[in-house]
Each structure stands twice: as structure tokens, then as C-alpha cells.
Design an enzyme around this catalytic site. Structure first.
Site, short mmCIF file in Angstrom:
data_model
loop_
_atom_site.label_atom_id
_atom_site.label_comp_id
_atom_site.label_asym_id
_atom_site.label_seq_id
_atom_site.Cartn_x
_atom_site.Cartn_y
_atom_site.Cartn_z
CG ASN A 241 56.07 29.89 25.54
OD1 ASN A 241 55.61 28.87 25.04
ND2 ASN A 241 55.66 30.33 26.73
CG ASP B 97 44.01 43.30 36.71
OD1 ASP B 97 45.07 42.67 36.75
OD2 ASP B 97 42.98 42.85 36.16
CB SER C 116 47.51 35.15 31.13
OG SER C 116 46.68 34.38 31.97
N GLY D 263 45.40 41.60 29.97
CA GLY D 263 44.77 40.80 28.90
C GLY D 263 44.65 39.35 29.30
CG LEU E 238 43.85 47.16 29.43
CD1 LEU E 238 44.95 46.15 29.21
CD2 LEU E 238 44.43 48.52 29.77
CE1 TYR F 186 48.25 34.83 26.24
CE2 TYR F 186 49.59 32.91 25.73
CZ TYR F 186 49.38 34.06 26.45
OH TYR F 186 50.33 34.48 27.36
#
Ligand code: 15L
Length: 270
Positions: free
Chosen positions: A110, A32, A73, A71, A50, A134
């Protein structure tokens, strides 16, 4: 899978998954941008950004499979999404290719399809309809996953996670809830199933009110144990306390759809 890397291991989902996958694979490497406060001593932890490819290459060295949760969220400024979810996701796949990692399970959302109305049941073969920057980054992750699966031979699973938690807490979440155990089951299919090349699954438990056809996941042996309707009375009572949100209540993505929405309320019929 001998060594499995979990990115975003300090987050809500990462913290539960590292407990549920503890002992399933011989070695878990956790990563993380910040160190989780509750790190168990027997896990290797690597702090990494990252968005820095050199750091990511070192991070994935010697790893067989990756569960990529790292990343942003939720919805954020474009700058933050670009850094963590676009550049970060590209770096993860590219570093995995260079270091010959076999499998990636990508935590999609979703919100890659949030602008489908709730009255429409969708499968994973419908075009994406992101409801936020996002959501766009999650659609990007699914696309880059397909590129690396079909061009470079990685085995890639994208899980469009609904709402992760111990129980569904309102009407929307009765339809899209996933229990931690069911998410762990889907992750394990992604890391272990021998026939899998590239798949998109909906990350949902056994939800009678689901808006999604999760046939692909069932085909790979997914058997969810979480039953949303067991929590219906409490969730419906909680829903009655919520203020109406005409756009958010119409679309699957809920508040991610109404946030910044300036198209006109009549548009919410398609
Ligand atoms: C997500 O993708 C988010 O990471 C999570 O915080 C929830 O907002 C969830 O979707 C949801 O749609 O409820």
C-alpha cells in the site's frame, strides 16, 4: 505449478504463507538471506542474497512460479532499499526470464500509493504516490513486473499488501487489513489463473472502510473471507489510546507519510 519458490520465506508473511501453501503445490522451495528457525524438514531451503544475480539464477532454476516477498519490508536507508528492493527485485525478474519461470507474484505494498488521502477511494489505475523510499521500491517492482510481462511474456501479479495479520488493530488497519488466508487466495490467483498477464490487486480482506476499489481482484474470482468490521470494537478502542498524527492520520500510508515529512502541515489537503 509444480515447483513454487517463496523468497523472503523467513519473514512474517513468508512464514504464514509457506504454511498455507504447504500441500497446495507439489514442491515448495523456500529462500531467504537467513535460515528460518522453524523450517519444516520436507521443504527445500536455499539461502541466497537477491542482490547477487548468479545466486538468484541458481535459486530460480527449475521453478515454475515465484512468490517474491524478499527484501526490506519497511522504510530503510536508501542504501539498504537499493540493495535489497531495487537490485534484488531486478535480479529476480531477470533471472526468472533467463530460466524461463512462467509466473511471478510480487509483494507490492500500500505504500506505493500511501500519499493518497484517506477520503479518496482509489483503484489500481491511479498513478503511484509512494510515501517512502520503501514505497518507491514497490512502485519500481510493479513497473519492472509490467516490463517483464509485456516484453518477455511472464505472467505477473502485483499485490499491494495492506496490513497483514490475524486482525485489524486500529482505524487505519480496519481499512487496509488482509488476513493470511485472503492473501494466500490472492497469491493462488496469481500463480494459477489462466487469463492473467499482468495485474495489480489490492491485498485487502472484506473491509467496509476500505479506501481501495479492488475490482480487478474480484474479476479474477477473489472472494475474501476476512471481515474487518468483526474486529471494529477492539480496533476502535485501541485507536483511542494512540497519539494523534495529523499527517499520518490524513494519508493512507499512515506513519510512513509523517516520517521525515517536512513539507508543512497545510500541504496535507491534496
Ligand atoms: C507494509 O508494507 C509493511 O511491510 C508492514 O510492515 C506494514 O507497515 C504495512 O505495510 C502497513 O502499512 O501497515
Amino acid at each position: 505449478m509444480k515447483t513454487v519458490l517463496i523468497t523472503g520465506a523467513a519473514g512474517g508473511i513468508g512464514s504464514r504463507l509457506r504454511q498455507l501453501l504447504d500441500g497446495v503445490y507439489p514442491r515448495l522451495r523456500l529462500s531467504d538471506i537467513r535460515t528460518p528457525p522453524d523450517l519444516a524438514g520436507h521443504h527445500e531451503f536455499v539461502q541466497a542474497d537477491l542482490a547477487d544475480l548468479a545466486q538468484v539464477e541458481k535459486l530460480v532454476e527449475g521453478v515454475d512460479g515465484i512468490v517474491h516477498l524478499g527484501g526490506e519490508s519497511v522504510e530503510q536507508s536508501w542504501d539498504r532499499i537499493l540493495h535489497a528492493n531495487i537490485i534484488g527485485c531486478y535480479n529476480l525478474f531477470e533471472a526468472a526470464r533467463r530460466k524461463k519461470v512462467q509466473r511471478i507474484v510480487f509483494a507490492s505494498s500500500n505504500h506505493a500509493v500511501g500519499f493518497y488521502p484517506r477520503q479518496r477511494k482509489i483503484g489500481t489505475d491511479e498513478p503511484v504516490r509512494p510515501d517512502s523510499r520503501y514505497g518507491v521500491s514497490k512502485a519500481f517492482g510493479e513497473a519492472i513486473g509490467a516490463l517483464y510481462a509485456f516484453k518477455h511474456g511472464l505472467r505477473v501479479t502485483c499485490i499491494r499488501i495492506g496490513n497483514f495479520g490475524d486482525a485489524p488493530v486500529d482505524v487505519r488497519r480496519l481499512a487496509i487489513w488482509i488476513s493470511p488466508e485472503d492473501l494466500a487466495q490472492l497469491v493462488r490467483i496469481g500463480l494459477e489463473h489462466p487469463d492473467l498477464r499482468y495485474e495489480i490487486f489490492f491485498g485487502a480482506s472484506h473491509n467496509d472502510r476500505a479506501w481501495w476499489d479492488n475490482e480487478a481482484a474480484y474479476r479474477y474470482g477473489y472472494r475474501p473471507t476476512g471481515i474487518a468490521e468483526n474486529f471494529a470494537a477492539t480496533a476502535l478502542a485501541a485507536q483511542r489510546q494512540l497519539a494523534p498524527d495529523p499527517i499520518g492520520d490524513w494519508y493512507q500510508g499512515g506513519p510512513f507519510c509523517s516520517d521525515e515529512f517536512d513539507f508543512g502541515i497545510d500541504a496535507a489537503a491534496t
